[in-house]
Design a protein around this motif. Structure first.
Motif, mmCIF file in Angstrom:
data_model
loop_
_atom_site.group_PDB
_atom_site.id
_atom_site.type_symbol
_atom_site.label_atom_id
_atom_site.label_comp_id
_atom_site.label_asym_id
_atom_site.label_seq_id
_atom_site.Cartn_x
_atom_site.Cartn_y
_atom_site.Cartn_z
ATOM 1 N N ARG A 89 -17.351 15.432 43.673
ATOM 2 C CA ARG A 89 -17.506 14.190 44.458
ATOM 3 C C ARG A 89 -18.942 14.020 44.937
ATOM 4 N NH1 ARG A 89 -12.047 15.209 46.999
ATOM 5 N NH2 ARG A 89 -10.658 13.924 45.735
ATOM 6 N N GLU A 90 -19.584 15.140 45.299
ATOM 7 C CA GLU A 90 -20.991 15.073 45.711
ATOM 8 C C GLU A 90 -21.883 14.652 44.551
ATOM 9 O OE1 GLU A 90 -21.757 18.970 47.269
ATOM 10 O OE2 GLU A 90 -20.863 18.502 49.217
ATOM 11 N N GLN A 91 -21.465 14.939 43.331
ATOM 12 C CA GLN A 91 -22.211 14.532 42.140
ATOM 13 C C GLN A 91 -21.920 13.082 41.769
ATOM 14 O OE1 GLN A 91 -21.071 17.341 39.112
ATOM 15 N NE2 GLN A 91 -22.216 19.023 40.037
ATOM 16 N N GLY A 92 -21.058 12.430 42.538
ATOM 17 C CA GLY A 92 -20.768 11.020 42.308
ATOM 18 C C GLY A 92 -19.579 10.756 41.407
ATOM 19 N N LYS A 93 -18.828 11.773 41.045
ATOM 20 C CA LYS A 93 -17.666 11.586 40.173
ATOM 21 C C LYS A 93 -16.446 11.265 41.037
ATOM 22 C CE LYS A 93 -19.561 14.495 36.632
ATOM 23 N NZ LYS A 93 -19.485 15.676 35.846
ATOM 24 N N ARG A 94 -15.859 10.106 40.811
ATOM 25 C CA ARG A 94 -14.702 9.671 41.600
ATOM 26 C C ARG A 94 -13.386 9.889 40.865
ATOM 27 N NH1 ARG A 94 -17.106 10.519 45.713
ATOM 28 N NH2 ARG A 94 -18.823 9.193 46.271
ATOM 29 N N GLU A 95 -13.404 9.739 39.540
ATOM 30 C CA GLU A 95 -12.198 9.933 38.737
ATOM 31 C C GLU A 95 -12.093 11.411 38.364
ATOM 32 O OE1 GLU A 95 -9.939 7.567 37.899
ATOM 33 O OE2 GLU A 95 -11.061 6.177 39.159
ATOM 34 N N LEU A 96 -11.300 12.155 39.104
ATOM 35 C CA LEU A 96 -11.158 13.581 38.844
ATOM 36 C C LEU A 96 -9.835 13.842 38.147
ATOM 37 C CD1 LEU A 96 -12.383 15.033 42.250
ATOM 38 C CD2 LEU A 96 -13.695 14.604 40.187
ATOM 39 N N ASN A 97 -9.904 14.627 37.074
ATOM 40 C CA ASN A 97 -8.686 15.048 36.394
ATOM 41 C C ASN A 97 -8.745 16.564 36.219
ATOM 42 O OD1 ASN A 97 -10.368 15.540 34.195
ATOM 43 N ND2 ASN A 97 -9.959 13.551 33.281
ATOM 44 N N GLU A 98 -7.662 17.121 35.710
ATOM 45 C CA GLU A 98 -7.588 18.572 35.541
ATOM 46 C C GLU A 98 -8.728 19.117 34.688
ATOM 47 O OE1 GLU A 98 -3.808 19.198 33.744
ATOM 48 O OE2 GLU A 98 -2.781 19.407 35.658
ATOM 49 N N GLU A 99 -9.007 18.436 33.600
ATOM 50 C CA GLU A 99 -10.034 18.915 32.673
ATOM 51 C C GLU A 99 -11.402 18.998 33.356
ATOM 52 O OE1 GLU A 99 -11.977 17.515 28.478
ATOM 53 O OE2 GLU A 99 -9.865 17.074 28.825
ATOM 54 N N THR A 100 -11.755 17.970 34.099
ATOM 55 C CA THR A 100 -13.039 17.938 34.802
ATOM 56 C C THR A 100 -13.107 19.035 35.857
ATOM 57 O OG1 THR A 100 -13.080 15.546 34.506
ATOM 58 C CG2 THR A 100 -14.632 16.458 36.085
ATOM 59 N N ILE A 101 -12.038 19.197 36.611
ATOM 60 C CA ILE A 101 -12.018 20.203 37.679
ATOM 61 C C ILE A 101 -12.101 21.607 37.095
ATOM 62 C CG2 ILE A 101 -10.624 21.188 39.534
ATOM 63 C CD1 ILE A 101 -9.602 18.302 40.057
ATOM 64 N N PHE A 102 -11.322 21.895 36.056
ATOM 65 C CA PHE A 102 -11.358 23.229 35.454
ATOM 66 C C PHE A 102 -12.690 23.506 34.774
ATOM 67 C CE2 PHE A 102 -6.758 23.250 36.065
ATOM 68 C CZ PHE A 102 -6.579 24.554 36.507
ATOM 69 N N ALA A 103 -13.332 22.497 34.216
ATOM 70 C CA ALA A 103 -14.664 22.683 33.633
ATOM 71 C C ALA A 103 -15.668 23.044 34.722
ATOM 72 C CB ALA A 103 -15.104 21.429 32.887
ATOM 73 N N SER A 104 -15.557 22.406 35.875
ATOM 74 C CA SER A 104 -16.440 22.697 37.001
ATOM 75 C C SER A 104 -16.211 24.116 37.518
ATOM 76 C CB SER A 104 -16.208 21.681 38.119
ATOM 77 O OG SER A 104 -16.991 21.985 39.232
ATOM 78 N N ILE A 105 -14.944 24.511 37.598
ATOM 79 C CA ILE A 105 -14.622 25.870 38.051
ATOM 80 C C ILE A 105 -15.172 26.898 37.061
ATOM 81 C CG2 ILE A 105 -12.721 27.493 38.412
ATOM 82 C CD1 ILE A 105 -11.136 25.095 39.599
ATOM 83 N N ALA A 106 -15.029 26.651 35.761
ATOM 84 C CA ALA A 106 -15.548 27.577 34.744
ATOM 85 C C ALA A 106 -17.065 27.701 34.842
ATOM 86 C CB ALA A 106 -15.143 27.102 33.355
ATOM 87 N N GLN A 107 -17.741 26.575 35.067
ATOM 88 C CA GLN A 107 -19.199 26.596 35.201
ATOM 89 C C GLN A 107 -19.605 27.402 36.441
ATOM 90 O OE1 GLN A 107 -20.963 22.788 36.002
ATOM 91 N NE2 GLN A 107 -22.959 23.429 35.218
#
Length: 120
Positions: A48-66
């Motif tokens: 959200r701080e990066q400006g992403k409003r549409e969050l889905n599982e794939e995006t969240i898990f990619a962020s966690i992996a990073q």
């Protein structure tokens, strides 16, 4: 609905049915790794701080992996740095009187030991 979960592992949650029994629910995609509630919360906040409003599982898990990759690298780098420091030879420390100096052989030294000085 009443839901129970372990905050250390969100890969499994338990949903209470009307008859009082709990049913286990897992991720929709079982390829995702178990994550903690804190990792999930932190990933959503960072996205959200990066400006992403549409969050889905794939995006969240990619962020966690990073984030895990960054943490693993930092842990390895700091362990490597600690090992490097311990492997370094100890450097001579300065005496209280100042810098370390060489021995002056021009002056005769007198001591209480059995050394003899010969004149030439």
């Amino acid at each position: 609905m009443k839901i129970k979960y372990d905050p250390r592992d969100l890969s499994r949650i338990f949903v209470r049915q009307p008859d009082g029994h709990f049913v286990e629910a897992r991720y929709r995609n079982l390829a995702y790794p178990p994550v903690s509630w804190w990792e999930w919360k932190h990933a959503k906040k960072r996205l959200r701080e990066q400006g992403k409003r549409e969050l889905n599982e794939e995006t969240i898990f990619a962020s966690i992996a990073q984030q895990r990759q960054i943490e693993d690298y930092a842990a390895q780098a700091s362990a490597t740095a600690r090992r490097s420091v311990t492997r370094r030879p100890n450097q001579p420390r300065d005496q209280e009187g100042g810098k370390i100096t060489g021995i002056d052989l021009a002056k005769p030294g007198y001591s209480n030991d059995d050394m003899e000085f010969w004149d030439q």
